[in-house]
Design an enzyme around this catalytic site. Structure first.
Site, PDB file in Angstrom:
ATOM      1  N   HIS A 144       0.753  -1.276  -0.083  1.00 48.57           N
ATOM      2  CA  HIS A 144       0.039  -0.157   0.087  1.00 48.57           C
ATOM      3  C   HIS A 144       0.873   1.295  -0.034  1.00 48.57           C
ATOM      4  O   HIS A 144       0.686   2.202  -0.901  1.00 48.57           O
ATOM      5  CB  HIS A 144      -0.766  -0.107   1.155  1.00 48.57           C
ATOM      6  N   GLU A 145       1.884   1.442   0.947  1.00 52.65           N
ATOM      7  CA  GLU A 145       2.841   2.285   0.617  1.00 52.65           C
ATOM      8  C   GLU A 145       3.627   2.772  -0.057  1.00 52.65           C
ATOM      9  O   GLU A 145       3.707   3.790  -0.795  1.00 52.65           O
ATOM     10  CB  GLU A 145       3.629   2.302   2.166  1.00 52.65           C
ATOM     11  N   HIS A 148       1.635   4.064  -2.919  1.00 57.48           N
ATOM     12  CA  HIS A 148       1.549   5.694  -2.723  1.00 57.48           C
ATOM     13  C   HIS A 148       2.519   6.358  -3.531  1.00 57.48           C
ATOM     14  O   HIS A 148       2.346   7.219  -4.080  1.00 57.48           O
ATOM     15  CB  HIS A 148       1.500   6.052  -1.309  1.00 57.48           C
ATOM     16  N   GLU A 221      -6.452   6.816  -1.110  1.00 53.63           N
ATOM     17  CA  GLU A 221      -6.150   5.480  -0.329  1.00 53.63           C
ATOM     18  C   GLU A 221      -6.963   4.221  -1.116  1.00 53.63           C
ATOM     19  O   GLU A 221      -6.312   3.169  -0.838  1.00 53.63           O
ATOM     20  CB  GLU A 221      -7.067   5.715   1.155  1.00 53.63           C
TER      21      GLU A 221
END
Length: 289
Positions: A144-145, A148, A221
């Protein structure tokens, strides 16, 4: 939930300082004839607005390390740190970005990514996250990071924040001019009423503008969750990670670092929340299948 709230707070502070200093120097204030020059005011607003957001972006990584006490892993001290490095490296290669710095900080379950450039970013995880999740779930959070970073969310956020800042600075001065000249009847429209009103309006308008940035963050997100699923080849690990986080006490992160974390919020403050509720994020992942 660190990245965006830190960015917003730093941006607001820089913008206010720039605005005050330049106003004291007579830059951006009404002209000698007591009239607002809209073209000049707009140019001034653009400079102040984008300078604040760009400076915030450039210092985002050192600020994140400082506010959390994150320790960058240069030489792994145990098998967990070695696994973290190799996992982030594999995810970064799949995402097509340079290897980020990897850090660990003490705290409740959470993680964040930040940095001005895709190929020199920072990914940090808390000790609480490592202790409360299995490795598949931690890998999903790391994905997830990394997503980003690969999606360029910080740069896009900088552009949005710069535009928002421009309107905040512009309209704060219009209101200040109106209050000083029309209500307080200062002939030049540049008295103490102008300065005080501009200062207050920039804070109020800046906080209201953060609703726009928070809305943008919530949208990103969902995209980062989907990015993690693509990097891992399945939506299940990210769903499991979100479900586990949803059953925990949210990771307490400094208020100036809220939006690049993994945890979310809701309730009355939902307009200012940088993350959607866990249930919505899990449902969005299920829809991908």
């Amino acid at each position: 939930m660190k990245r965006i709230v830190l960015f917003i707070a730093t941006n607001l502070a820089v913008m206010l300082v720039l605005s005050i200093v330049l106003s004291l120097l007579g830059i951006g204030r009404p002209g000698a004839g007591g009239q607002l020059e809209m073209g000049g005011l707009l140019a001034f607003s653009l400079v102040v607005g984008f300078t604040g957001s760009i400076i915030s972006l450039l210092i985002s990584k050192p600020m994140a390390k400082w506010t959390t006490g994150a320790r960058v892993i240069d030489a792994p001290q145990n098998s967990t740190e070695q696994w973290l490095l190799s996992t982030v490296q594999g995810l970064a290669q799949r995402a097509g970005i340079g290897m980020p710095e990897v850090a660990v900080y003490d705290g409740e379950p959470n993680a964040f990514a930040t940095g001005a450039f895709k190929n020199s970013a920072l990914v940090a995880v808390s000790t609480g996250l490592l202790q409360s999740m299995n490795r598949e779930e931690v890998e999903a959070v790391l994905g997830h990071e990394v997503a980003h970073i690969a999606n360029g969310d910080m740069v896009t956020l900088t552009l949005i924040q710069g535009v928002v800042n421009t309107f905040v600075v512009f309209f704060a001065r219009i209101v200040g001019f109106f209050v000083d000249k029309i209500l307080l009847r200062n002939e030049g429209g540049r008295g103490i009423g102008y300065m005080a009103t501009v200062f207050v309006c920039e804070i109020v308008f800046g906080l209201l503008a953060s609703i726009i940035v928070a809305w943008f963050s919530r949208k990103r997100e969902f995209r980062a969750d989907a990015g993690s699923a693509r990097l891992l080849g399945s939506t299940a690990p990210m769903q499991n990670a979100l479900a586990r986080l949803g059953g925990m006490e949210p990771g307490g992160l400094p208020q100036n670092m809220a939006a690049s974390g993994i945890s979310g919020g809701g309730g009355w403050s939902a307009l200012f929340s940088t993350h959607p509720p866990f249930e919505e994020r899990i449902a969005a992942l299920q829809a991908l299948r």
